[in-house]
Design an enzyme around this catalytic site. Structure first.
Site, PDB file in Angstrom:
ATOM      1  N   HIS A  14       5.477   3.396  -9.434  1.00 28.07           N
ATOM      2  CA  HIS A  14       4.328   3.869 -10.240  1.00 28.07           C
ATOM      3  C   HIS A  14       4.410   5.385 -10.306  1.00 28.07           C
ATOM      4  O   HIS A  14       4.105   6.080  -9.332  1.00 28.07           O
ATOM      5  CB  HIS A  14       2.996   3.440  -9.599  1.00 28.07           C
ATOM      6  CG  HIS A  14       1.787   3.865 -10.377  1.00 28.07           C
ATOM      7  ND1 HIS A  14       0.775   2.984 -10.685  1.00 28.07           N
ATOM      8  CD2 HIS A  14       1.420   5.053 -10.902  1.00 28.07           C
ATOM      9  CE1 HIS A  14      -0.169   3.618 -11.369  1.00 28.07           C
ATOM     10  NE2 HIS A  14       0.204   4.888 -11.503  1.00 28.07           N
ATOM     11  N   HIS A  16       3.947   9.029 -12.940  1.00 30.51           N
ATOM     12  CA  HIS A  16       3.586   9.723 -14.182  1.00 30.51           C
ATOM     13  C   HIS A  16       4.549  10.895 -14.380  1.00 30.51           C
ATOM     14  O   HIS A  16       4.584  11.811 -13.560  1.00 30.51           O
ATOM     15  CB  HIS A  16       2.152  10.261 -14.107  1.00 30.51           C
ATOM     16  CG  HIS A  16       1.137   9.180 -13.948  1.00 30.51           C
ATOM     17  ND1 HIS A  16       0.535   8.555 -15.013  1.00 30.51           N
ATOM     18  CD2 HIS A  16       0.644   8.574 -12.836  1.00 30.51           C
ATOM     19  CE1 HIS A  16      -0.299   7.617 -14.575  1.00 30.51           C
ATOM     20  NE2 HIS A  16      -0.251   7.614 -13.247  1.00 30.51           N
ATOM     21  N   LEU A  17       5.314  10.833 -15.468  1.00 30.77           N
ATOM     22  CA  LEU A  17       6.259  11.925 -15.753  1.00 30.77           C
ATOM     23  C   LEU A  17       5.785  12.829 -16.880  1.00 30.77           C
ATOM     24  O   LEU A  17       6.370  13.889 -17.102  1.00 30.77           O
ATOM     25  CB  LEU A  17       7.632  11.351 -16.135  1.00 30.77           C
ATOM     26  CG  LEU A  17       8.507  10.812 -15.007  1.00 30.77           C
ATOM     27  CD1 LEU A  17       9.813  10.265 -15.587  1.00 30.77           C
ATOM     28  CD2 LEU A  17       8.799  11.874 -13.953  1.00 30.77           C
ATOM     29  N   ASN A  42       0.681   6.355 -20.006  1.00 29.64           N
ATOM     30  CA  ASN A  42      -0.578   6.983 -20.467  1.00 29.64           C
ATOM     31  C   ASN A  42      -0.362   8.394 -21.009  1.00 29.64           C
ATOM     32  O   ASN A  42      -1.004   9.350 -20.580  1.00 29.64           O
ATOM     33  CB  ASN A  42      -1.648   6.954 -19.361  1.00 29.64           C
ATOM     34  CG  ASN A  42      -1.275   7.765 -18.142  1.00 29.64           C
ATOM     35  OD1 ASN A  42      -0.096   7.930 -17.836  1.00 29.64           O
ATOM     36  ND2 ASN A  42      -2.272   8.277 -17.436  1.00 29.64           N
ATOM     37  N   LYS A 101       1.248  -2.227 -18.722  1.00 30.65           N
ATOM     38  CA  LYS A 101       0.200  -1.609 -17.904  1.00 30.65           C
ATOM     39  C   LYS A 101      -1.185  -1.868 -18.483  1.00 30.65           C
ATOM     40  O   LYS A 101      -1.436  -1.608 -19.657  1.00 30.65           O
ATOM     41  CB  LYS A 101       0.464  -0.097 -17.844  1.00 30.65           C
ATOM     42  CG  LYS A 101      -0.593   0.703 -17.108  1.00 30.65           C
ATOM     43  CD  LYS A 101      -0.514   0.502 -15.607  1.00 30.65           C
ATOM     44  CE  LYS A 101      -1.723   1.081 -14.915  1.00 30.65           C
ATOM     45  NZ  LYS A 101      -1.432   2.054 -13.908  1.00 30.65           N
ATOM     46  N   HIS A 138      -4.365  -1.157 -13.429  1.00 34.05           N
ATOM     47  CA  HIS A 138      -5.243  -0.134 -12.842  1.00 34.05           C
ATOM     48  C   HIS A 138      -6.517  -0.889 -12.480  1.00 34.05           C
ATOM     49  O   HIS A 138      -7.328  -1.189 -13.352  1.00 34.05           O
ATOM     50  CB  HIS A 138      -5.520   1.012 -13.815  1.00 34.05           C
ATOM     51  CG  HIS A 138      -6.372   2.074 -13.181  1.00 34.05           C
ATOM     52  ND1 HIS A 138      -5.886   3.304 -12.826  1.00 34.05           N
ATOM     53  CD2 HIS A 138      -7.665   2.056 -12.787  1.00 34.05           C
ATOM     54  CE1 HIS A 138      -6.854   4.001 -12.243  1.00 34.05           C
ATOM     55  NE2 HIS A 138      -7.943   3.270 -12.214  1.00 34.05           N
ATOM     56  N   HIS A 176      -1.746   1.063  -6.960  1.00 32.40           N
ATOM     57  CA  HIS A 176      -2.423   2.048  -6.094  1.00 32.40           C
ATOM     58  C   HIS A 176      -3.689   1.485  -5.422  1.00 32.40           C
ATOM     59  O   HIS A 176      -4.790   1.973  -5.632  1.00 32.40           O
ATOM     60  CB  HIS A 176      -2.739   3.345  -6.838  1.00 32.40           C
ATOM     61  CG  HIS A 176      -3.277   3.212  -8.240  1.00 32.40           C
ATOM     62  ND1 HIS A 176      -4.327   2.405  -8.560  1.00 32.40           N
ATOM     63  CD2 HIS A 176      -2.885   3.802  -9.388  1.00 32.40           C
ATOM     64  CE1 HIS A 176      -4.553   2.504  -9.856  1.00 32.40           C
ATOM     65  NE2 HIS A 176      -3.695   3.334 -10.377  1.00 32.40           N
ATOM     66  N   ASP A 249       2.253   7.093  -7.652  1.00 31.38           N
ATOM     67  CA  ASP A 249       1.217   7.560  -8.575  1.00 31.38           C
ATOM     68  C   ASP A 249       1.207   9.084  -8.626  1.00 31.38           C
ATOM     69  O   ASP A 249       0.161   9.701  -8.848  1.00 31.38           O
ATOM     70  CB  ASP A 249      -0.164   7.019  -8.181  1.00 31.38           C
ATOM     71  CG  ASP A 249      -1.180   7.165  -9.306  1.00 31.38           C
ATOM     72  OD1 ASP A 249      -0.776   7.417 -10.454  1.00 31.38           O
ATOM     73  OD2 ASP A 249      -2.390   7.054  -9.020  1.00 31.38           O
TER      74      ASP A 249
HETATM   75  C1  NCD Z   1      -3.408   9.392 -13.260  1.00 28.58           C
HETATM   76  C2  NCD Z   1      -2.998  10.436 -14.296  1.00 28.58           C
HETATM   77  O1  NCD Z   1      -3.288  11.601 -14.099  1.00 28.58           O
HETATM   78  O2  NCD Z   1      -2.368  10.063 -15.287  1.00 28.58           O
HETATM   79  N1  NCD Z   1      -4.380   9.979 -12.374  1.00 28.58           N
HETATM   80  C3  NCD Z   1      -4.668   9.552 -11.131  1.00 28.58           C
HETATM   81  O3  NCD Z   1      -5.596  10.075 -10.530  1.00 28.58           O
HETATM   82  N2  NCD Z   1      -3.980   8.608 -10.544  1.00 28.58           N
HETATM   83  C4  NCD Z   1      -3.913   8.196 -13.946  1.00 28.58           C
HETATM   84  C5  NCD Z   1      -3.965   6.987 -13.065  1.00 28.58           C
HETATM   85  O4  NCD Z   1      -2.945   6.444 -12.652  1.00 28.58           O
HETATM   86  O5  NCD Z   1      -5.079   6.517 -12.783  1.00 28.58           O
HETATM   87 ZN    ZN Z   2      -1.184   6.283 -12.069  1.00 30.30          ZN
END
Ligand code: NCD
Ligand code: ZN
Length: 346
Positions: A14, A16-17, A42, A101, A138, A176, A249
């Site tokens: 999991h 975010h890039l 996202n 997702k 989520h 998460h 995450d």
């Molecule tokens: C994530 C994000 O910033 O894209 N933020 C987070 O607090 N985990 C979004 C997410 O995975 O809920």
């Molecule tokens: Zn996330």
């Protein structure tokens, strides 16, 4: 005597890039230690179709420095009420996506295109069950009357259980997880269910975020809970139970976006995750279970082989990390676990 620990190269289930300049800056932080990562969709606008996923994948590969050419982004689609089941099946057939997702609409950063009416996505979920594409959830409801600290537990009752009852063949990852409720739910439900646990939720509870002044860099979603929940997460992660695996995450936001009157949710842990986890597992007396959590359980759930390559961690004097990562969009603060880290990836 130097203490070392050699593991199959880990994967992040999991991550975010982002895109553009942020992608370029944060990608090496993950690729340095990790071979594969499930890439969250996202973006603004989100990665919704197989075409979006193919294009995003190409941008990620183009941003990857040649020394990390082993890095494989595992793409996901962002489930909307308009998602076409046949497009999902097509993307799966091409090997383009590893999961879809689910964001309940409004649950977190860039989730406004998420699902409001779960009946509308039922044909997609049925198709996913048929072709074997997992659903990454989520797991928080967004109802205004539900307290933010209860939103994960309520999601299990109101959303997850009905989906799993209706479509038992659907493979589901509770992303998460932050509560003992979620850990217990995974333990009690044998079939087609796994859960990712982040690095930061193994380390911080809500006191770390709120006592002695608010710490915006510890604010993420789902929000950190009470200590008893953190302890349940540590127990699950270090238990060797194959249904629990690492999904960091890691979610970069620039300091100006974190440090404002309405600051963004997300902890950026890509840089020091392996050092943090080694410390957590050592403190729990379970260093021998670290490899299962970071490198074996995730591949088993997703039905792929563990990585052939290995990484070695060495214990020594506290590792010095920079406080921030410079990016083309501004500085991103690296997660501070609040204790010294003695394990470095050599
Ligand atoms: C994530 C994000 O910033 O894209 N933020 C987070 O607090 N985990 C979004 C997410 O995975 O809920
Ligand atoms: Zn996330």
């Amino acid at each position: 005597m130097t203490q070392t620990l050699t593991l199959r190269r880990p994967d992040d289930w999991h991550l975010h890039l982002r895109d553009g300049a942020m992608l370029k800056a944060v990608l090496p932080e993950t690729a340095r230690h990790f071979e594969r990562a499930i890439i969250m969709p996202n973006l603004v606008p989100p990665v919704v179709t197989s075409t979006d996923a193919a294009e995003y994948r190409a941008r990620i590969l183009a941003a990857c420095p040649p020394e990390f050419d082993y890095f494989k982004p595992l793409m996901t689609l962002y489930l909307t009420e308009d998602t076409d089941p046949n497009d999902v099946a097509h993307a799966a057939e091409l090997g383009l996506i590893s999961a879809v997702k689910l964001y309940p609409a409004g649950a977190t950063t860039n989730s406004s295109s998420g699902v409001r009416d779960f009946d509308k996505v039922r044909p997609v979920l049925e198709k996913m069950a048929e072709v074997g594409v997992p659903l990454c959830c989520h797991g928080e409801v967004t109802d205004h009357d539900i307290d933010i600290f209860d939103r994960e537990a309520v999601f299990i009752d109101r959303v997850l259980t009905p989906i799993r009852d209706a479509i038992p063949d659907l493979r589901v990852v509770m992303e998460h997880v932050t509560t003992k409720n979620a850990v217990d739910y995974v333990r009690e439900n044998q079939n087609n269910l796994g859960a990712t646990i982040t690095t930061h939720h193994l380390i911080i509870n809500r006191n770390h975020m709120l006592v002695g002044g608010i710490k915006p860099h510890y604010y993420c979603l789902p929000v950190a809970k009470r200590e008893e929940h953190r302890l349940a997460l540590v127990e699950a992660a270090t238990s060797g139970d194959a249904r629990f695996f690492l999904g960091t995450d890691s979610a970069p936001h620039t300091d100006p976006n974190k440090l404002q009157s309405c600051g963004c949710a997300g902890c950026f842990t890509a840089t020091n995750t392996m050092s943090c986890l080694a410390e957590v597992f050592e403190t729990a007396g379970k260093l021998d279970r670290l490899e299962a959590f970071t490198s074996l359980n995730g591949p088993a759930f997703y039905g792929v082989e563990p990585n052939e390559a290995t990484i070695t961690l060495t214990k020594g004097n506290p590792v010095q990390y920079p406080e921030k990562l410079a990016t083309g969009e501004g500085p991103v603060t690296i997660f501070d676990p609040g204790f010294p880290l003695h394990w470095r990836v050599s």
